[in-house]
Design a protein around this motif. Structure first.
Motif, short mmCIF file in Angstrom:
data_model
loop_
_atom_site.label_atom_id
_atom_site.label_comp_id
_atom_site.label_asym_id
_atom_site.label_seq_id
_atom_site.Cartn_x
_atom_site.Cartn_y
_atom_site.Cartn_z
N MET A 180 0.93 -1.11 -0.11
CA MET A 180 0.18 0.07 -0.05
C MET A 180 0.66 1.30 -0.08
SD MET A 180 -3.22 0.87 2.73
CE MET A 180 -4.19 -0.64 2.13
N SER A 181 0.61 2.17 -0.90
CA SER A 181 1.44 3.36 -0.84
C SER A 181 0.82 4.18 0.21
CB SER A 181 0.96 4.25 -2.06
OG SER A 181 -0.14 4.52 -2.06
N VAL A 182 2.34 5.12 0.50
CA VAL A 182 2.06 6.39 1.53
C VAL A 182 0.87 7.06 1.53
CG1 VAL A 182 3.41 8.06 2.62
CG2 VAL A 182 4.59 6.04 1.84
N GLU A 183 0.71 7.49 0.16
CA GLU A 183 -0.47 8.33 -0.05
C GLU A 183 -1.87 7.61 0.44
OE1 GLU A 183 -0.75 9.76 -3.82
OE2 GLU A 183 1.21 10.74 -3.93
N LYS A 184 -1.96 6.36 0.21
CA LYS A 184 -3.15 5.49 0.40
C LYS A 184 -3.29 5.45 2.09
CE LYS A 184 -3.63 2.97 -3.75
NZ LYS A 184 -3.88 1.55 -4.45
N ILE A 185 -2.12 5.38 2.68
CA ILE A 185 -2.04 4.96 4.15
C ILE A 185 -2.60 6.44 4.76
CG2 ILE A 185 -0.74 4.98 6.10
CD1 ILE A 185 0.87 2.70 4.31
N GLN A 186 -2.06 7.62 4.35
CA GLN A 186 -2.41 8.84 4.70
C GLN A 186 -3.91 9.24 4.51
OE1 GLN A 186 0.25 11.33 2.66
NE2 GLN A 186 1.96 11.25 4.22
N VAL A 187 -4.19 8.91 3.60
CA VAL A 187 -5.85 8.94 3.08
C VAL A 187 -6.50 8.14 4.05
CG1 VAL A 187 -7.62 8.70 1.54
CG2 VAL A 187 -5.36 9.67 0.61
N LYS A 188 -6.20 6.96 4.37
CA LYS A 188 -6.92 6.04 5.26
C LYS A 188 -6.85 6.60 6.39
CE LYS A 188 -7.10 1.27 6.76
NZ LYS A 188 -6.54 -0.10 6.62
N GLU A 189 -5.61 6.92 7.00
CA GLU A 189 -5.46 7.91 8.36
C GLU A 189 -6.32 9.01 8.53
OE1 GLU A 189 -1.32 8.12 8.86
OE2 GLU A 189 -1.13 6.24 9.52
N SER A 190 -6.58 9.77 7.42
CA SER A 190 -7.20 10.90 7.69
C SER A 190 -8.77 10.45 7.56
CB SER A 190 -7.04 11.79 6.25
OG SER A 190 -5.65 12.58 6.05
N LEU A 191 -9.15 9.74 6.99
CA LEU A 191 -10.72 9.21 7.07
C LEU A 191 -11.05 8.85 8.33
CD1 LEU A 191 -11.24 7.32 3.68
CD2 LEU A 191 -11.88 9.59 4.18
N GLN A 192 -10.08 7.92 8.90
CA GLN A 192 -10.45 7.39 10.18
C GLN A 192 -10.36 8.49 11.12
OE1 GLN A 192 -7.03 4.76 10.89
NE2 GLN A 192 -8.21 2.81 10.02
N LYS A 193 -9.76 9.58 11.21
CA LYS A 193 -9.50 10.69 12.05
C LYS A 193 -10.71 11.40 11.65
CE LYS A 193 -4.40 11.53 12.64
NZ LYS A 193 -3.44 12.50 12.11
N ALA A 194 -11.23 11.86 10.60
CA ALA A 194 -12.56 12.30 10.34
C ALA A 194 -13.83 11.59 10.85
CB ALA A 194 -12.74 12.54 8.65
N MET A 195 -13.81 10.40 10.60
CA MET A 195 -14.81 9.58 11.35
C MET A 195 -14.85 9.75 12.79
SD MET A 195 -16.57 8.27 9.12
CE MET A 195 -17.62 7.33 10.07
N GLU A 196 -13.54 9.62 13.54
CA GLU A 196 -13.57 9.82 14.92
C GLU A 196 -14.14 11.52 15.43
OE1 GLU A 196 -9.59 9.07 16.12
OE2 GLU A 196 -9.68 7.06 15.38
N LEU A 197 -13.85 12.26 14.51
CA LEU A 197 -14.34 13.74 14.82
C LEU A 197 -15.70 13.72 14.66
CD1 LEU A 197 -11.56 15.80 13.10
CD2 LEU A 197 -11.92 15.60 15.65
N LYS A 198 -16.12 13.14 13.59
CA LYS A 198 -17.74 13.05 13.39
C LYS A 198 -18.47 12.26 14.57
CE LYS A 198 -21.28 11.66 10.38
NZ LYS A 198 -22.21 11.42 11.00
N LYS A 199 -17.86 11.18 15.11
CA LYS A 199 -18.64 10.55 16.10
C LYS A 199 -18.51 11.33 17.45
CE LYS A 199 -17.47 5.76 14.56
NZ LYS A 199 -16.67 4.42 14.75
N MET A 200 -17.46 12.33 17.38
CA MET A 200 -17.21 12.91 18.79
C MET A 200 -18.13 13.95 18.59
SD MET A 200 -14.07 15.22 20.44
CE MET A 200 -13.18 13.54 20.40
N VAL A 201 -18.64 14.68 17.58
CA VAL A 201 -19.65 15.77 17.25
C VAL A 201 -20.84 15.09 17.50
CG1 VAL A 201 -20.64 17.22 15.66
CG2 VAL A 201 -18.12 17.18 15.76
N ASP A 202 -20.94 14.03 17.00
CA ASP A 202 -22.53 13.47 17.10
C ASP A 202 -22.84 12.91 18.57
OD1 ASP A 202 -22.89 13.45 14.56
OD2 ASP A 202 -22.43 11.29 14.12
#
Length: 100
Positions: A1-23
């Motif tokens: 898996m490329s570095v960009e894909k890993i960064q995108v995956k991590e960004s999506l995970q962080k975004a989901m965590e932030l969304k859960k916190m707001v919810d």
């Protein structure tokens, strides 16, 4: 898996965590308002005693929301930094980093 894909995956995970916190914050805020109206109907004196507690809870909820917003802003700045770094690399340039 490329570095960009890993960064995108991590960004999506962080975004989901932030969304859960707001919810969670929104759910607790709605629950607090519902409890307030319910208790006001039951007993006005209990409502007066609990008012200070609700003010503190709302202050903590606002503090949590501020932390969520700060984290989202930090994530945005980090994403822009990465984008600028990629653009500079394509031009054969880089950010100056002072090493201590």
């Amino acid at each position: 898996m490329s570095v960009e894909k890993i960064q995108v995956k991590e960004s999506l995970q962080k975004a989901m965590e932030l969304k859960k916190m707001v919810d969670r914050w929104q759910d607790s805020h709605i629950h607090c308002l519902w409890q307030m109206t319910l208790s006001q109907r039951r007993n006005p004196y209990v409502s007066l005693r609990n008012q200070d507690t609700m003010v503190r809870e709302l202050a903590l909820a606002n503090k949590q929301l501020l932390m969520v917003r700060q984290a989202a802003l930090y994530q945005l700045f980090e994403k822009e930094y990465q984008q600028y770094q990629q653009e500079l690399q394509q031009m054969g340039k880089a950010f100056y980093v002072e090493r201590l």
